[in-house]
Design a protein around this motif. Structure first.
Motif, PDB file in Angstrom:
ATOM      1  N   LEU A  34       3.103 -23.536  -8.291  1.00 41.79           N
ATOM      2  CA  LEU A  34       3.550 -22.226  -8.759  1.00 41.79           C
ATOM      3  C   LEU A  34       4.121 -21.356  -7.649  1.00 41.79           C
ATOM      4  N   GLY A  35       3.744 -21.647  -6.402  1.00 44.55           N
ATOM      5  CA  GLY A  35       4.173 -20.806  -5.292  1.00 44.55           C
ATOM      6  C   GLY A  35       3.384 -19.529  -5.167  1.00 44.55           C
ATOM      7  N   ILE A  60      -2.895 -31.925  -3.072  1.00 44.49           N
ATOM      8  CA  ILE A  60      -1.862 -31.509  -4.013  1.00 44.49           C
ATOM      9  C   ILE A  60      -2.565 -31.094  -5.303  1.00 44.49           C
ATOM     10  N   VAL A  61      -2.340 -29.865  -5.712  1.00 44.95           N
ATOM     11  CA  VAL A  61      -2.966 -29.332  -6.927  1.00 44.95           C
ATOM     12  C   VAL A  61      -1.920 -29.254  -8.031  1.00 44.95           C
ATOM     13  N   ASN A  62      -2.272 -29.753  -9.207  1.00 46.42           N
ATOM     14  CA  ASN A  62      -1.420 -29.602 -10.395  1.00 46.42           C
ATOM     15  C   ASN A  62      -2.024 -28.496 -11.244  1.00 46.42           C
ATOM     16  N   VAL A 225      -2.804 -11.883 -10.124  1.00 50.38           N
ATOM     17  CA  VAL A 225      -3.732 -11.869  -8.989  1.00 50.38           C
ATOM     18  C   VAL A 225      -4.028 -13.274  -8.470  1.00 50.38           C
ATOM     19  N   ASN A 226      -3.263 -14.268  -8.934  1.00 49.15           N
ATOM     20  CA  ASN A 226      -3.489 -15.615  -8.417  1.00 49.15           C
ATOM     21  C   ASN A 226      -3.049 -15.668  -6.952  1.00 49.15           C
ATOM     22  N   GLY A 274      -0.455 -14.695 -12.727  1.00 43.87           N
ATOM     23  CA  GLY A 274       0.743 -14.823 -11.916  1.00 43.87           C
ATOM     24  C   GLY A 274       0.505 -14.416 -10.470  1.00 43.87           C
ATOM     25  N   PRO A 275       1.574 -14.395  -9.649  1.00 44.96           N
ATOM     26  CA  PRO A 275       1.461 -14.113  -8.218  1.00 44.96           C
ATOM     27  C   PRO A 275       1.575 -12.631  -7.895  1.00 44.96           C
ATOM     28  N   VAL A 276       1.151 -12.291  -6.699  1.00 48.28           N
ATOM     29  CA  VAL A 276       1.477 -10.988  -6.135  1.00 48.28           C
ATOM     30  C   VAL A 276       2.914 -11.060  -5.618  1.00 48.28           C
TER      31      VAL A 276
END
Length: 289
Positions: A34-35, A60-62, A225-226, A274-276
């Protein structure tokens, strides 16, 4: 066919003076698609906080924004080999350690740190993700305590991870005693995302000092907040690499992550966490590194 090696002197000659040195952070962490977390988030945070990021991939995480689906560990000797290639040739000003997953890998990373005692290590014990999923083998938790934490400058568990390390949930009433317990390995500690009465609090204690500092922040209601733990610990490593004291590195990193969460809260990203916004200082057109 062999690879032809050309000497640097043959390329550059005497034309360029190379007298600048990057503040360098070596990251040892997992990769995810996801980055937003892991080594991808680490590299973004370190870069945005003014340091050079290098990386040794541990697994490696899926995953998607709703769940971790699979974790594929890389061979421990490969992980250490990647790190050793960078450290022995280029060197680092700080090491940031993220997801290690297995007891064997934790032991080997501890051996690596013992080989480079002058480099401060920021250890983020990635044990639980934003959805509450456990991300390490049970035996790895004891290996963190016995082998890795004693070599760390700072450990950065979140509230769930602190509960795993302590054996009970941390509260504001137990915080003083709990933070002392988390410093028992000789490292300083910051515990992230304690939420008493709807407030957002991090607790920071420097090893060998009395009491702990309460860092209270505005609660920002967002699913994005991932990777916040990865981002905070990596930004601390970046400022450490730049020569900041641990106290100042923590406070600069807190300002950075607060801005990243605030800016990231405005974006749509998947169905879950989602990401910051790592590059918020650039997209907002202001601020200082």
């Amino acid at each position: 066919m062999g690879i032809e090696k050309i000497a640097v002197s043959d390329i550059m000659g005497d034309a360029v003076k190379r007298n600048k040195v990057y503040p360098k952070v070596l990251v040892i962490a997992g990769s995810e698609p996801l980055g937003s977390a892991g080594i991808q988030a680490d590299i973004k945070a370190i870069t945005c906080c003014g340091a050079y990021a290098a990386g040794s991939v541990t697994c490696i995480v899926n995953e998607d924004t709703t769940a971790v689906k699979d974790i594929y560990p890389l061979p421990p000797d490969l992980v250490i080999g990647q790190a050793e290639s960078f450290l022995s040739d280029v060197g680092a000003c700080a090491i940031k350690i993220g997801m290690l997953f297995t007891e064997e890998l934790i032991s080997k990373v501890a051996g690596l740190l013992e080989k480079y005692p002058g480099i401060p290590a920021i250890v983020d014990p990635v044990m639980v993700n934003a959805t509450g999923q456990r991300l390490v083998e049970i035996s790895a938790i004891e290996a963190y305590k016995n082998e890795l934490f004693p070599l760390a400058r700072l450990i950065t568990p979140n509230a769930r991870e602190a509960a795993l390390l302590l054996g009970h949930e941390m509260t504001m009433e137990s915080a003083g005693k709990d933070m002392e317990e988390l410093c028992r390995w000789g490292s300083s500690v910051i515990v992230k995302s304690i939420r008493p009465d709807g407030r957002q609090i991090d607790l920071f204690k420097q090893a060998g000092t009395d009491g702990c500092e309460v860092i209270e922040k505005e609660m920002i209601r967002t699913p994005n907040v991932n990777g916040t733990g990865c981002t905070l610990s990596s930004s601390i490593a970046a400022y450490t690499a730049r020569g900041y004291s641990l106290h100042d590195a923590v406070h600069e990193a807190e300002k950075y992550i607060d801005g990243a969460i605030r800016a990231g809260s405005e974006y749509l990203f998947g169905k879950g966490f989602g990401p910051v916004c790592h590059n918020w200082r650039i997209t907002d057109g202001g601020g200082t590194v």
